[in-house]
Design a protein around this motif. Structure first.
Motif, PDB file in Angstrom:
ATOM      1  N   PRO A   1     -53.400  30.621  38.772  1.00  0.00           N
ATOM      2  CA  PRO A   1     -54.395  30.121  37.817  1.00  0.00           C
ATOM      3  C   PRO A   1     -55.285  29.069  38.464  1.00  0.00           C
ATOM      4  N   CYS A   2     -56.439  28.962  37.924  1.00  0.00           N
ATOM      5  CA  CYS A   2     -57.379  27.949  38.402  1.00  0.00           C
ATOM      6  C   CYS A   2     -57.012  26.609  37.778  1.00  0.00           C
ATOM      7  N   ARG A   3     -56.555  25.670  38.639  1.00  0.00           N
ATOM      8  CA  ARG A   3     -56.063  24.402  38.116  1.00  0.00           C
ATOM      9  C   ARG A   3     -57.180  23.508  37.597  1.00  0.00           C
ATOM     10  N   HIS A   4     -58.405  23.826  37.988  1.00  0.00           N
ATOM     11  CA  HIS A   4     -59.523  23.002  37.539  1.00  0.00           C
ATOM     12  C   HIS A   4     -60.227  23.602  36.320  1.00  0.00           C
ATOM     13  N   CYS A   5     -59.671  24.700  35.815  1.00  0.00           N
ATOM     14  CA  CYS A   5     -60.279  25.346  34.640  1.00  0.00           C
ATOM     15  C   CYS A   5     -60.149  24.421  33.431  1.00  0.00           C
ATOM     16  N   PRO A   6     -61.232  24.180  32.717  1.00  0.00           N
ATOM     17  CA  PRO A   6     -61.149  23.292  31.546  1.00  0.00           C
ATOM     18  C   PRO A   6     -60.307  23.892  30.408  1.00  0.00           C
ATOM     19  N   TYR A   7     -60.026  25.204  30.491  1.00  0.00           N
ATOM     20  CA  TYR A   7     -59.255  25.861  29.423  1.00  0.00           C
ATOM     21  C   TYR A   7     -57.839  26.222  29.883  1.00  0.00           C
ATOM     22  N   LEU A   8     -57.377  25.545  30.947  1.00  0.00           N
ATOM     23  CA  LEU A   8     -56.079  25.884  31.525  1.00  0.00           C
ATOM     24  C   LEU A   8     -54.945  25.770  30.500  1.00  0.00           C
ATOM     25  N   ALA A   9     -54.954  24.725  29.704  1.00  0.00           N
ATOM     26  CA  ALA A   9     -53.889  24.538  28.712  1.00  0.00           C
ATOM     27  C   ALA A   9     -53.879  25.679  27.696  1.00  0.00           C
ATOM     28  N   ASP A  10     -55.092  26.090  27.279  1.00  0.00           N
ATOM     29  CA  ASP A  10     -55.174  27.198  26.326  1.00  0.00           C
ATOM     30  C   ASP A  10     -54.668  28.492  26.951  1.00  0.00           C
ATOM     31  N   HIS A  11     -55.043  28.709  28.226  1.00  0.00           N
ATOM     32  CA  HIS A  11     -54.607  29.931  28.903  1.00  0.00           C
ATOM     33  C   HIS A  11     -53.087  29.975  29.037  1.00  0.00           C
ATOM     34  N   ARG A  12     -52.500  28.824  29.386  1.00  0.00           N
ATOM     35  CA  ARG A  12     -51.044  28.774  29.502  1.00  0.00           C
ATOM     36  C   ARG A  12     -50.377  29.051  28.145  1.00  0.00           C
ATOM     37  N   ALA A  13     -50.948  28.514  27.081  1.00  0.00           N
ATOM     38  CA  ALA A  13     -50.392  28.750  25.743  1.00  0.00           C
ATOM     39  C   ALA A  13     -50.494  30.220  25.368  1.00  0.00           C
ATOM     40  N   HIS A  14     -51.647  30.830  25.698  1.00  0.00           N
ATOM     41  CA  HIS A  14     -51.823  32.249  25.405  1.00  0.00           C
ATOM     42  C   HIS A  14     -50.836  33.093  26.198  1.00  0.00           C
ATOM     43  N   ARG A  15     -50.641  32.711  27.465  1.00  0.00           N
ATOM     44  CA  ARG A  15     -49.704  33.454  28.301  1.00  0.00           C
ATOM     45  C   ARG A  15     -48.284  33.362  27.741  1.00  0.00           C
ATOM     46  N   GLN A  16     -47.924  32.183  27.265  1.00  0.00           N
ATOM     47  CA  GLN A  16     -46.594  32.010  26.682  1.00  0.00           C
ATOM     48  C   GLN A  16     -46.430  32.877  25.434  1.00  0.00           C
ATOM     49  N   GLN A  17     -47.505  32.976  24.640  1.00  0.00           N
ATOM     50  CA  GLN A  17     -47.460  33.835  23.461  1.00  0.00           C
ATOM     51  C   GLN A  17     -47.257  35.293  23.851  1.00  0.00           C
ATOM     52  N   VAL A  18     -47.952  35.713  24.925  1.00  0.00           N
ATOM     53  CA  VAL A  18     -47.805  37.089  25.401  1.00  0.00           C
ATOM     54  C   VAL A  18     -46.365  37.351  25.833  1.00  0.00           C
ATOM     55  N   VAL A  19     -45.783  36.399  26.579  1.00  0.00           N
ATOM     56  CA  VAL A  19     -44.398  36.550  27.036  1.00  0.00           C
ATOM     57  C   VAL A  19     -43.447  36.665  25.846  1.00  0.00           C
ATOM     58  N   GLU A  20     -43.652  35.813  24.845  1.00  0.00           N
ATOM     59  CA  GLU A  20     -42.773  35.835  23.669  1.00  0.00           C
ATOM     60  C   GLU A  20     -42.916  37.141  22.890  1.00  0.00           C
ATOM     61  N   ILE A  21     -44.154  37.628  22.763  1.00  0.00           N
ATOM     62  CA  ILE A  21     -44.376  38.889  22.043  1.00  0.00           C
ATOM     63  C   ILE A  21     -43.733  40.049  22.788  1.00  0.00           C
ATOM     64  N   GLU A  22     -43.885  40.056  24.123  1.00  0.00           N
ATOM     65  CA  GLU A  22     -43.268  41.121  24.915  1.00  0.00           C
ATOM     66  C   GLU A  22     -41.748  41.098  24.780  1.00  0.00           C
ATOM     67  N   ALA A  23     -41.167  39.887  24.749  1.00  0.00           N
ATOM     68  CA  ALA A  23     -39.714  39.772  24.587  1.00  0.00           C
ATOM     69  C   ALA A  23     -39.279  40.280  23.213  1.00  0.00           C
ATOM     70  N   THR A  24     -40.073  39.944  22.190  1.00  0.00           N
ATOM     71  CA  THR A  24     -39.751  40.407  20.834  1.00  0.00           C
ATOM     72  C   THR A  24     -39.818  41.920  20.744  1.00  0.00           C
ATOM     73  N   LEU A  25     -40.884  42.491  21.325  1.00  0.00           N
ATOM     74  CA  LEU A  25     -41.031  43.943  21.301  1.00  0.00           C
ATOM     75  C   LEU A  25     -39.909  44.628  22.071  1.00  0.00           C
ATOM     76  N   GLY A  26     -39.535  44.023  23.202  1.00  0.00           N
ATOM     77  CA  GLY A  26     -38.441  44.602  23.979  1.00  0.00           C
ATOM     78  C   GLY A  26     -37.144  44.600  23.193  1.00  0.00           C
ATOM     79  N   GLY A  27     -36.873  43.503  22.476  1.00  0.00           N
ATOM     80  CA  GLY A  27     -35.667  43.446  21.651  1.00  0.00           C
ATOM     81  C   GLY A  27     -35.715  44.434  20.505  1.00  0.00           C
ATOM     82  N   ALA A  28     -36.909  44.581  19.902  1.00  0.00           N
ATOM     83  CA  ALA A  28     -37.053  45.523  18.790  1.00  0.00           C
ATOM     84  C   ALA A  28     -36.827  46.951  19.252  1.00  0.00           C
ATOM     85  N   GLU A  29     -37.324  47.274  20.442  1.00  0.00           N
ATOM     86  CA  GLU A  29     -37.107  48.623  20.967  1.00  0.00           C
ATOM     87  C   GLU A  29     -35.621  48.891  21.177  1.00  0.00           C
TER      88      GLU A  29
END
Length: 228
Positions: A1-29
């Motif tokens: 990731p670009c450490r100087h990106c002004p939206y880095l915190a938002d991107h990290r939060a979005h990535r965490q949401q993606v990881v959590e959703i993928e884990a939920t879907l994997g468990g549901a399957e």
């Protein structure tokens, strides 16, 4: 990731949401796959029980199976088996009511101590009870062999009230069983009336139909006529 990106915190939060959703879907399957295998096992078990009990032959319903299919409810198999075995033949209307209520009512307080010996209205009701108990034990044994447990015990609490109701006694004179009230008696009679109507429709041309109709007419009075 670009450490100087002004939206880095938002991107990290979005990535965490993606990881959590993928884990939920994997468990549901995984849960869906487990459920699919469970349903397959249960289907095979139910089919085996129906086959061993004579309701199916080569995955097609037998005459007994077609009779059971014309009924509905938890006790359809036992009722169909009783019809085929002649369990209900020769009973008086009040005796048929007392017998069928064993299959459609539900006792309160099943865990409370039961009397060692119960008084049943007539010798023919005693004989019918023994036949139903034998059929229940046979079907329960088949279920146990295939890992199932769906059949409940025969109801004993409402035999007397059903016998007296079908004999024409007023509701006010019928004493509810221990732990129950008059509303429970009405509910049991309503269930009895419902199964009698089912049997009446299923038994066109059968020698038992006249007895079923006579019993239904006996039960169809007072509150049952209005609430059923």
């Amino acid at each position: 990731p670009c450490r100087h990106c002004p939206y880095l915190a938002d991107h990290r939060a979005h990535r965490q949401q993606v990881v959590e959703i993928e884990a939920t879907l994997g468990g549901a399957e995984g849960e869906l796959e487990a459920a699919r295998h469970r349903f397959q096992r249960e289907f095979r078990a139910y089919r085996a029980v129906l086959r061993d009990a004579g309701f199916l032959e080569e995955d097609r319903p037998t005459a007994l199976g077609l009779l059971a299919a014309s009924l509905y409810g938890e006790s359809a198999l036992l009722i169909a088996d009783g019809i085929a075995a002649g369990t209900f033949a020769g009973l008086a209307p009040e005796e048929l009511a007392a017998t069928l209520v064993m299959l459609v009512a539900e006792d309160r307080g099943r865990d409370r101590p039961r009397p060692g010996r119960r008084h049943l209205p007539t010798a023919r009701v005693v004989k019918s009870y023994r036949s139903l108990r034998s059929a229940l034990l046979r079907l329960s044994s088949l279920e146990h062999e295939h890992g199932l447990e769906t059949l409940r015990p025969l109801s004993m609490d409402f035999i007397g009230p059903a016998y007296r109701w079908a004999s024409g006694e007023p509701l006010a004179d019928i004493e509810p069983p221990a732990g129950a009230d008059i509303g429970d008696v009405v509910k049991a009679m309503k269930n009895l009336y419902s199964v009698l109507r089912q049997m009446e429709q299923a038994l066109h041309g059968h020698e038992l139909r006249s007895l079923v109709s006579a019993t239904r007419e006996r039960v169809e009075r007072d509150l049952i006529r209005r609430v059923a």
